[in-house]
Each structure stands twice: as C-alpha cells, then as structure tokens.
Design a protein around this motif. Structure first.
Motif, mmCIF file in Angstrom:
data_model
loop_
_atom_site.group_PDB
_atom_site.id
_atom_site.type_symbol
_atom_site.label_atom_id
_atom_site.label_comp_id
_atom_site.label_asym_id
_atom_site.label_seq_id
_atom_site.Cartn_x
_atom_site.Cartn_y
_atom_site.Cartn_z
ATOM 1 N N TYR A 1 0.793 -1.241 0.167
ATOM 2 C CA TYR A 1 -0.026 0.019 -0.076
ATOM 3 C C TYR A 1 1.021 1.272 0.110
ATOM 4 N N PHE A 2 2.150 1.104 0.796
ATOM 5 C CA PHE A 2 2.816 2.288 0.665
ATOM 6 C C PHE A 2 3.436 2.599 -0.632
ATOM 7 N N ALA A 3 3.792 1.471 -1.312
ATOM 8 C CA ALA A 3 4.645 1.757 -2.407
ATOM 9 C C ALA A 3 3.533 2.059 -3.694
ATOM 10 N N VAL A 4 2.184 1.511 -3.445
ATOM 11 C CA VAL A 4 1.439 2.130 -4.547
ATOM 12 C C VAL A 4 0.988 3.413 -4.390
ATOM 13 N N SER A 5 0.742 3.797 -3.002
ATOM 14 C CA SER A 5 0.455 5.177 -2.829
ATOM 15 C C SER A 5 1.686 6.302 -3.221
ATOM 16 N N ASN A 6 2.856 5.836 -3.028
ATOM 17 C CA ASN A 6 3.757 6.587 -3.742
ATOM 18 C C ASN A 6 3.903 6.649 -5.135
ATOM 19 N N GLY A 7 3.104 5.699 -5.903
ATOM 20 C CA GLY A 7 3.408 5.524 -7.340
ATOM 21 C C GLY A 7 4.836 4.908 -7.600
ATOM 22 N N ASP A 8 5.184 4.335 -6.710
ATOM 23 C CA ASP A 8 6.694 3.784 -6.813
ATOM 24 C C ASP A 8 6.564 2.479 -7.659
ATOM 25 N N LEU A 9 6.758 2.435 -9.087
ATOM 26 C CA LEU A 9 6.651 1.100 -9.757
ATOM 27 C C LEU A 9 7.549 0.087 -9.349
ATOM 28 N N SER A 10 8.625 0.545 -9.356
ATOM 29 C CA SER A 10 9.954 -0.293 -9.111
ATOM 30 C C SER A 10 9.601 -1.004 -7.800
ATOM 31 N N SER A 11 9.191 -0.464 -6.679
ATOM 32 C CA SER A 11 8.821 -1.161 -5.356
ATOM 33 C C SER A 11 7.572 -1.938 -5.406
ATOM 34 N N VAL A 12 6.831 -1.587 -6.196
ATOM 35 C CA VAL A 12 5.242 -2.296 -6.645
ATOM 36 C C VAL A 12 5.965 -3.583 -7.160
ATOM 37 N N LYS A 13 6.917 -3.689 -8.053
ATOM 38 C CA LYS A 13 7.203 -4.639 -8.954
ATOM 39 C C LYS A 13 8.008 -5.798 -8.012
ATOM 40 N N LEU A 14 8.708 -5.378 -7.180
ATOM 41 C CA LEU A 14 9.411 -6.158 -6.281
ATOM 42 C C LEU A 14 8.611 -6.818 -5.251
ATOM 43 N N LEU A 15 7.338 -6.122 -4.556
ATOM 44 C CA LEU A 15 6.595 -6.591 -3.548
ATOM 45 C C LEU A 15 5.825 -7.697 -4.469
ATOM 46 N N LEU A 16 5.038 -7.294 -5.441
ATOM 47 C CA LEU A 16 4.321 -8.385 -6.008
ATOM 48 C C LEU A 16 4.900 -9.615 -6.535
ATOM 49 N N SER A 17 6.245 -9.446 -7.097
ATOM 50 C CA SER A 17 6.967 -10.582 -7.553
ATOM 51 C C SER A 17 7.240 -11.339 -6.345
ATOM 52 N N ALA A 18 7.605 -10.813 -5.153
ATOM 53 C CA ALA A 18 8.023 -11.452 -4.129
ATOM 54 C C ALA A 18 6.711 -12.164 -3.191
ATOM 55 N N GLY A 19 5.655 -11.901 -3.754
ATOM 56 C CA GLY A 19 4.159 -12.548 -3.448
ATOM 57 C C GLY A 19 3.593 -11.683 -2.481
ATOM 58 N N ALA A 20 3.695 -10.447 -2.586
ATOM 59 C CA ALA A 20 2.737 -9.608 -1.917
ATOM 60 C C ALA A 20 1.238 -9.770 -2.273
ATOM 61 N N LEU A 21 0.468 -9.597 -1.337
ATOM 62 C CA LEU A 21 -0.988 -9.643 -1.670
ATOM 63 C C LEU A 21 -1.843 -8.430 -1.895
ATOM 64 N N PRO A 22 -2.348 -8.152 -2.893
ATOM 65 C CA PRO A 22 -3.020 -6.774 -3.150
ATOM 66 C C PRO A 22 -4.210 -6.401 -2.543
ATOM 67 N N ASN A 23 -4.660 -7.299 -1.847
ATOM 68 C CA ASN A 23 -6.343 -7.120 -1.487
ATOM 69 C C ASN A 23 -6.268 -7.125 0.202
ATOM 70 N N GLN A 24 -5.101 -6.995 0.921
ATOM 71 C CA GLN A 24 -5.243 -6.866 2.583
ATOM 72 C C GLN A 24 -5.522 -5.538 3.187
ATOM 73 N N ASP A 25 -5.447 -4.570 2.431
ATOM 74 C CA ASP A 25 -5.675 -3.230 3.190
ATOM 75 C C ASP A 25 -7.299 -2.571 2.920
ATOM 76 N N PRO A 26 -7.779 -2.034 4.057
ATOM 77 C CA PRO A 26 -9.156 -1.633 4.241
ATOM 78 C C PRO A 26 -9.447 -0.807 2.735
ATOM 79 N N VAL A 27 -8.387 0.184 2.467
ATOM 80 C CA VAL A 27 -8.712 0.718 1.166
ATOM 81 C C VAL A 27 -7.913 -0.145 0.030
ATOM 82 N N ASN A 28 -8.575 -0.720 -0.833
ATOM 83 C CA ASN A 28 -7.986 -1.459 -1.818
ATOM 84 C C ASN A 28 -6.733 -0.797 -2.464
ATOM 85 N N CYS A 29 -5.529 -1.438 -2.730
ATOM 86 C CA CYS A 29 -4.515 -0.952 -3.283
ATOM 87 C C CYS A 29 -4.848 -0.542 -4.791
#
Length: 505
Positions: A279-307
């Motif tokens: 959520y932090f990475a998406v909020s920053n619009g930080d594509l590099s960090s988002v790619k790293l997290l998703l590739s490492a298995g980060a789940l995109p539907n865990q936050d009260p406000v959806n990523c």
C-alpha cells in the motif's frame, strides 16, 4: 506569466530568499555555534575558568587547554542547555582536545547528558566524528545510552548525513545517518541493534526508511525478528514508504516477509488504516517497489482501502495493470462510498482503457444493470450529489444519469455490453440512453439474440470463476490453443496491451 515585476515584488522575493538562505546556513551550522548562543543570560553565571576552558576548546588550543586542566571543578560545570566542556570537546575535529578534556573530567560526568539527553558519545556520532566516537568507546562510554527522544547512538549513526539528529539512541542515531563505519564501530563495542526509540522504531527501520543501503546490510544480521515483531512494523514497510527499491530488494533477498501487516497501534495513526508495505509503494506511485513486492508474493487485497483503488484514482495504467496481473480484486467495495455495484467502476467512467482493464479481469458487469425499479418510475431526488442519503446502496443507473455524467452513458454502456449476456435496462437509464448517439447500436444489441461465440466465452469465463480470471497464470496450465485463451481473456479489447495509453472518451 507576466514579464513585468514590480520593485516591491523584487524586494519581497529578495527578503524571502535571504531568510531561506540564512535558515539553511543555520541548519548546517556546527552544533557548538548554535548551542553557545542558546542561553546568553545563563552564560553570565558561569565561572571565568569555565568560559576560558570553553574558548580554548573551541579554538583548538591543545597547550593552553592542558594548562587549564588544574581547574577540575570548571570541567564539571554545565551551561544553560546542559553542555559540559566534555560535550563541547566531543564535537570538535581535533581529537587531542577531546583526550585532554576527558582526562580532566571526572568519570562520573562521562555519561552526563545535555538537556536533550545527549551524552558526549551521542554527540560525536551525530556529528560523524568517528575518531572521537572511537576514543570515547575505548574509554568505556556506553554505546546504548538514549537521548530524551529515546534514540540510541546506533540509530543516530544510521542517519548521520553531516547533520545531528535529536531523536535517537546512539546506534539508532548512527543508523539514521547512514554512516556504515559508525554503525560498525558501535556494534563492535557492544551497541544493541534491538533497542527501540520511543516510537518503537529500531535502527534497521530508520536505515531502511532513509535508504541507507550499506548501514542496512550491517544491521540485518544483528536485528532480531522478535524485536521487529514487537515494534509492530517491518523494515519492508519503511523501505516501501521511503521509496527505496534497492533497500527493499535487499530485505526481500534476506527473507523478510512482504506480507507483514502493520500492528493496530501503528495503523491507527493513518486515516486509511493501511496495513501492507504494498500500500505504501502504490500510494507513492513507486513502480519499482511495487514490482519487487508483487514478484515476492505481496498480496494486493489486504488493506481496508484496496491498492487497486489507489492506482485507479491516480489513473496510472502501468500500476493498474501490475496489480490486476497479480490478483487485485476488481470487484472490491469501497467502505467510504458503498455502492450497489463494485466501486472500482466510478474511477473509469471517463477512460475506456481503464474500463476495459476492469472488465477484462472479471468485473461484475451484470450487477450494474441490477435495478430493482425496472420499468417502473424511479424515485425522484430533489438534489444531485454524494451525500449520505444518495451514497447508500446507489444504483449504477442513478450514477451514470447524473447531469455531469449522462453524456458518457452511451459509450460506457456500449462497452459493458461486450461482457454480458442479454440484460434489461431500467426506465431511467433507457430515457438517458435514447438521447445518445450510440442508442441505435445499443438498442439493436438489447433486442436481438447474442452471437453463440460470445455466449460461449461468457460461459467459459463463468466456469473459470472470477478468482481465476484475476490470476492469468492459471490460463497457462489449461490445455487450450493460445488463440482460444486470448479470446477467453478478451485480448482483442486489451487496449493497454495494444499500446493505447490514453482512453479519454
């Protein structure tokens, strides 16, 4: 912009620039200069010997200071902000001055703190004077002493970029400055990497947040996972929040859990009650960090406000595509604006590329045509707007027929018909659509049987289920021709995949 500028504006700009420049100079000014002028009134009560010692220390006169060591009591005096001669000596470049001052000071004051809770060692680390810090440590100064903010020298050293920090223990101070030599030195002399500051942050958190990769590499193996868990926040969160993908990559390689969720006591400080590093990475619009997290298995539907909601609000196609390809739920419901139909649609009504993205990944289009009034007359509202009365269980027909949106109704409905079987539109929506240029085409689709190929695609997608549609990797395991897979996934309507990067109607 006007080329003409008045003399008054010029003078005002000059004054403003001067203030900014002076402020910057103050920030980078040595601590000793700032502290020496902090309390002029108290200075007059200090002994003459103290004043002479202080002047000698700041002038760096070793021989003169050696002659003053006979005035032992003056070395135990403190000024109005709690600074002893030893504190002054700790922030001088000349290590010999510190040696002379330490020898002349009683051991009982070696750990004495300023009014901000800073020991001489803390000050040496925070000003990046490594030799001074080494000398103090060799003489037994405590590497785990904290200042009034609860920060240790190690935390300071992880952050020392030439500026002093007033918010850490010595090791934490070292970590916040990113000075790997300071961090290593403190650890070699017994500094504890698991001592948190008052906020609960550890040195590893501060190094990750500031993007100090070298300090982070040193701190990873000496930080206990139990201490991180106790803190309620992972360094992965900090690296994502600070937009430091290189630190994030290191933490992932070291096995840190990308799905570690913020503790409730941390989440409550955020209005959106965010939980995940993603959520932090998406909020920053930080594509590099988002790619790293998703590739490492980060789940995109865990936050009260959806990523995905954050990415849609940004209108960032690449971010939206990334989240969708990793299973983001296109059918999430927003807790702030609870609508009868899935909430994601409200951000795509003016953009066909984003709208097609949602629909291709299994958006529940049928629910948009689910109006309980049907052919009956709809209740009339005397106002239009997002109020608590209108928002509750609002129908799609009520939204798309608003005065500022109804001009989009024909284009939006026409696209949505590519993803449904036979549907009925209510009287309110029909009345608006009849005024649109696409009404004849829409009417033809609504009043004639749908092609068999289209119905087969809908059936296959229904059998797959929305969870599998949200996970395209599943398709690679199906024993189907690639052409059929592409058809089932609506590849012909994947505008973003076709290189269309503007979908404004």
């Amino acid at each position: 912009m006007d080329n003409y500028t008045s003399d008054e504006d010029t003078d005002e700009d000059f004054d403003t620039q001067l203030i900014i420049q002076q402020s910057l100079q103050d920030i980078h000014q040595p601590r000793t200069t700032q502290q020496a002028s902090a309390d002029e009134s108290f200075h007059s009560f200090l002994s003459a010997d103290y004043k002479k010692i202080l002047e000698t220390i700041e002038a760096g006169k070793e021989d003169a200071l050696s002659h003053l060591t006979k005035h032992h009591s003056a070395f135990d005096e403190a000024d109005g902000i709690g600074w002893l001669p030893l504190h002054r000596a700790a922030v001088q470049l000349n290590k010999n001055i510190l040696q002379i001052t330490l020898k002349a000071s009683k051991p009982s004051v070696w750990e004495q703190t300023t009014h901000n809770g800073e020991t001489p060692l803390f000050l040496a680390v925070s000003t990046c004077l490594l030799e001074n810090a080494r000398f103090l440590l060799l003489n037994g100064c405590n590497p785990n002493a904290k200042n009034s903010e609860g920060n240790s020298p190690l935390l300071t050293g992880a952050n020392a970029l030439g500026q002093a920090s007033d918010s850490s223990s010595i090791l934490l101070e070292a970590a916040s400055g990113g000075n790997p030599d300071s961090v290593t030195l403190l650890l070699e002399h017994g500094a504890d990497a698991n001592i948190p500051k008052n906020s609960g942050h550890l040195p590893i958190h501060v190094a990750a947040d500031r993007g100090h990769l070298l300090a982070l590499k040193i701190l990873v193996p000496v930080t206990d996972l139990a201490a991180i868990k106790q803190s309620g926040i992972s360094p992965v969160h900090c690296a994502a929040a600070g937009a430091h993908p290189e630190c994030l990559q290191l933490l992932i390689q070291e096995g840190f859990d990308v799905n570690f969720m913020l503790d409730q006591r941390i989440r409550k400080h955020y209005d959106d009650h965010r939980k995940s590093a993603l959520y932090f990475a998406v909020s920053n619009g930080d594509l590099s960090s988002v790619k790293l997290l998703l590739s490492a298995g980060a789940l995109p539907n865990q936050d009260p406000v959806n990523c995905l909601q954050i990415a849609l609000r940004m209108g960032n196609y690449e971010l939206i595509s990334l989240l969708l390809r990793h299973g983001a739920n296109v059918n999430y419901f927003c807790r702030v604006n609870p609508l009868h139909f899935p909430s994601a649609l409200q951000y795509t009504l003016k953009d066909e590329v984003m709208l097609r993205m949602l629909l291709n990944y299994g958006y529940n289009t049928e629910r948009c045509f689910d109006c309980p009034h049907g052919d009956k007359v709809h209740p009339c509202y005397t106002f239009e707007g997002w109020t608590s009365t209108v928002i509750k269980d609002t129908m799609f027909c009520e939204v798309i027929t608003l005065s500022w949106l109804q001009h989009l109704s024909g284009k939006v409905v026409r696209v949505m018909l590519d993803y449904v079987d036979q549907v009925r539109i209510c009287s309110k929506l029909k009345a608006v659509l009849q005024k649109q240029g696409l009404w004849s085409e829409i009417h033809f689709i609504l009043t004639n049987p749908r092609p068999l190929r289209h119905l087969c695609r809908l059936t296959i997608r229904h059998c797959m289920g929305r969870l599998r549609l949200r996970c395209p990797v599943f398709m690679s395991f199906l024993p189907l021709p690639n052409r059929l897979k592409a058809y089932v996934l609506y590849k012909e309507y994947d505008l973003y995949g076709q290189g269309i990067f503007t979908g404004t109607w």
